[in-house]
Design a protein around this motif. Structure first.
Motif, PDB file in Angstrom:
ATOM      1  N   UNK B  51     -21.261 -20.621 -26.624  1.00 23.64           N
ATOM      2  CA  UNK B  51     -21.932 -21.916 -26.474  1.00 23.64           C
ATOM      3  C   UNK B  51     -21.501 -22.614 -25.187  1.00 23.64           C
ATOM      4  N   UNK B  52     -22.458 -23.235 -24.510  1.00 23.21           N
ATOM      5  CA  UNK B  52     -22.155 -24.013 -23.305  1.00 23.21           C
ATOM      6  C   UNK B  52     -22.865 -25.362 -23.395  1.00 23.21           C
ATOM      7  N   UNK B  80     -14.329 -29.972 -25.562  1.00 23.85           N
ATOM      8  CA  UNK B  80     -15.127 -29.816 -26.778  1.00 23.85           C
ATOM      9  C   UNK B  80     -15.438 -28.333 -27.021  1.00 23.85           C
ATOM     10  N   UNK B  81     -15.868 -27.635 -25.959  1.00 28.12           N
ATOM     11  CA  UNK B  81     -16.203 -26.220 -26.121  1.00 28.12           C
ATOM     12  C   UNK B  81     -14.984 -25.405 -26.525  1.00 28.12           C
ATOM     13  N   UNK B  82     -13.831 -25.734 -25.921  1.00 26.42           N
ATOM     14  CA  UNK B  82     -12.609 -24.998 -26.265  1.00 26.42           C
ATOM     15  C   UNK B  82     -12.255 -25.203 -27.730  1.00 26.42           C
ATOM     16  N   UNK B  83     -12.453 -26.450 -28.192  1.00 25.32           N
ATOM     17  CA  UNK B  83     -12.154 -26.752 -29.586  1.00 25.32           C
ATOM     18  C   UNK B  83     -13.095 -25.964 -30.514  1.00 25.32           C
ATOM     19  N   UNK B  84     -14.386 -25.957 -30.154  1.00 26.14           N
ATOM     20  CA  UNK B  84     -15.365 -25.252 -30.974  1.00 26.14           C
ATOM     21  C   UNK B  84     -15.098 -23.746 -31.000  1.00 26.14           C
ATOM     22  N   UNK B  85     -14.688 -23.200 -29.852  1.00 25.47           N
ATOM     23  CA  UNK B  85     -14.421 -21.759 -29.802  1.00 25.47           C
ATOM     24  C   UNK B  85     -13.282 -21.400 -30.737  1.00 25.47           C
ATOM     25  N   UNK B  90     -11.429 -19.182 -35.938  1.00 24.88           N
ATOM     26  CA  UNK B  90     -10.741 -19.338 -37.227  1.00 24.88           C
ATOM     27  C   UNK B  90     -11.673 -19.026 -38.382  1.00 24.88           C
ATOM     28  N   UNK B  91     -12.941 -19.435 -38.245  1.00 28.86           N
ATOM     29  CA  UNK B  91     -13.896 -19.170 -39.321  1.00 28.86           C
ATOM     30  C   UNK B  91     -14.150 -17.669 -39.478  1.00 28.86           C
ATOM     31  N   UNK B  92     -14.140 -16.933 -38.355  1.00 29.46           N
ATOM     32  CA  UNK B  92     -14.266 -15.469 -38.449  1.00 29.46           C
ATOM     33  C   UNK B  92     -13.161 -14.901 -39.334  1.00 29.46           C
ATOM     34  N   UNK B  93     -11.944 -15.368 -39.088  1.00 32.23           N
ATOM     35  CA  UNK B  93     -10.801 -14.836 -39.823  1.00 32.23           C
ATOM     36  C   UNK B  93     -10.799 -15.292 -41.280  1.00 32.23           C
ATOM     37  N   UNK B 118      -8.015 -17.730 -27.583  1.00 30.12           N
ATOM     38  CA  UNK B 118      -8.308 -19.136 -27.864  1.00 30.12           C
ATOM     39  C   UNK B 118      -7.071 -19.872 -28.387  1.00 30.12           C
ATOM     40  N   UNK B 119      -5.948 -19.186 -28.462  1.00 31.67           N
ATOM     41  CA  UNK B 119      -4.704 -19.824 -28.872  1.00 31.67           C
ATOM     42  C   UNK B 119      -4.661 -20.130 -30.352  1.00 31.67           C
ATOM     43  N   UNK B 120      -5.196 -19.208 -31.161  1.00 29.39           N
ATOM     44  CA  UNK B 120      -5.204 -19.435 -32.598  1.00 29.39           C
ATOM     45  C   UNK B 120      -3.835 -19.068 -33.169  1.00 29.39           C
TER      46      UNK B 120
END
Lengths: 167, 235
Positions: B51-52, B80-85, B90-93, B118-120
């Protein structure tokens, strides 16, 4: 192609009027793959659901990949792979019907006929289904019995009607 | 040749019309994470990682399916984009049962790399723990739905490159699953050619060769991109 995966019309009874109906529809649509959903509608109307051998027959006739046909069938809630029973009782559990006590009606039906929503009685006489909303909120709570919309119902009345139908 | 003037992250660029934002970004070394994109396959915008922000457009757009147009002002690295990524990752996992420690793809997994990128460091959403099947019926490959992220790269490579259409997606929402033929065991498939392209296209350890055990899996999705290019050549 492994044997048995894709049956031809030979394995379906050629004298079965339902098979003839589907074959005619396929012919009318020139066996175009784009007509898949139309043809599935015809099949579901004829059988009440979509048996696997009928799906194989349609897949084979339209030269479509089996996975694509199965994907289309499972994507749309209208199509069913399981028999819905001779008579169907669809309880609306949309917001308006919910507020008017649809859950209680559903529980009572499930208790009376000993099956959960989405299932069919052992004798194949009755199937109970739920829908999110049938679009008749002014008539809440709504139950659809064999495609007839019953307005402002109560559990006892519906159970009586069903008993009359299946006995 | 006509070119379009666009701005990506305040950098003016001249680009050819018809390209997607993602293509332009990749050509100009602008890093956008992706999962469902694989060079050579049709883009579907399924993973929502790319997303951009485009100025003047209310919604975020997936860069893989949005084509560049004149005077577009695109931002790819906002907070915002970094947060969404990170949320998407996290939702994938959280959606299926991803346990890196026991996975053949451990150390060679695009999903795992994405997590690092993404630093998860933890997952803020409850795990869903769905009950998923493991299909071991194929002679030498395994389909483990626990590790599938529904990127549909296997579905597309099977149809578009191999032309077998063994895979597709059944049901909707939480219940979606990759299926072979009529949701029948992979080993009984009448359409699968056992070419192994889906295994290489798969970004996680969902499809893997039976001969391997822990951490031995090395996938080569670039092979598929090369294959698509070579098939267009006329040597």
């Amino acid at each position: 192609m492994k044997p048995g995966l894709l049956t031809t019309s030979a394995e379906l009874s050629k004298t079965d009027p339902r098979v003839k109906l589907i074959a005619a529809k396929i012919k009318k649509e020139n066996a175009r793959p784009e007509a898949l959903i139309e043809i599935l509608h015809t099949a579901q109307n004829a059988y009440g659901y979509l048996p696997m051998n009928v799906l194989s027959y349609i897949t084979h006739s339209l030269h479509l990949p089996p996975s694509r046909v199965y994907a289309a069938v499972t994507f749309y809630h209208f199509f069913s792979l399981k028999s819905k029973g001779e008579h169907t009782c669809l309880v609306c559990t949309g917001t308006a019907c919910y507020v008017k006590g649809a859950q209680a009606i559903l529980h009572e039906l499930e208790k009376q006929f000993g099956i959960k929503a989405g299932h069919v009685t052992a004798d194949q006489k009755l199937g109970i289904q739920v829908a999110r909303c049938v679009g008749a909120c002014g008539l809440a709570p709504v139950v659809v019995l064999d495609d007839v919309v019953e307005a402002k119902v109560n559990a006892d009345q519906i159970i009586q009607e069903i008993r009359a139908k299946i006995s | 040749m006509t070119t379009l003037d666009i701005y990506i992250d305040d950098k003016p660029l001249k680009v050819e019309p018809g390209k997607t934002i993602l293509e332009v970004c990749r050509e100009n070394d602008i890093d956008i994470p992706t999962m469902c994109h694989l060079d050579g396959l049709t883009d579907v915008g399924a993973c929502r990682l790319c997303l951009v922000e485009i100025e003047g457009v209310n919604k975020l757009q997936s860069s893989c399916t949005t084509k560049v147009s004149a005077n577009m002002v695109i931002h790819t690295q906002t907070e915002r984009l970094k947060r969404y990524r990170r949320i998407t990752t996290e939702l994938f996992f959280a959606e299926r049962n991803h346990i890196c420690a026991v996975c053949v793809a451990n150390g060679n997994c695009e999903l795992q790399q994405l997590g690092y990128k993404v630093g998860m460091d933890h997952i803020r959403y409850p795990y869903l723990f769905p009950s998923c099947e493991v299909d071991t019926s194929h002679d030498y490959m395994v389909m483990d739905h626990n590790r599938c992220i529904m990127c549909t790269r296997c579905v597309r490579v099977c149809g578009e490159v191999e032309g077998a259409y063994n895979w597709d997606v059944m049901n909707r929402g939480f219940n979606v699953r990759i299926i072979s033929d009529f949701n029948t065991p992979w080993g009984e498939s009448g359409t699968c050619t056992s070419c192994g392209k889906c295994m290489h296209a798969c970004p996680t350890g969902a499809i893997w060769p039976k001969s391997l055990s822990g951490e031995q899996l090395h996938k080569n999705p670039e092979m598929i991109s090369e294959l698509v290019k070579k098939r267009k050549m006329n040597l």
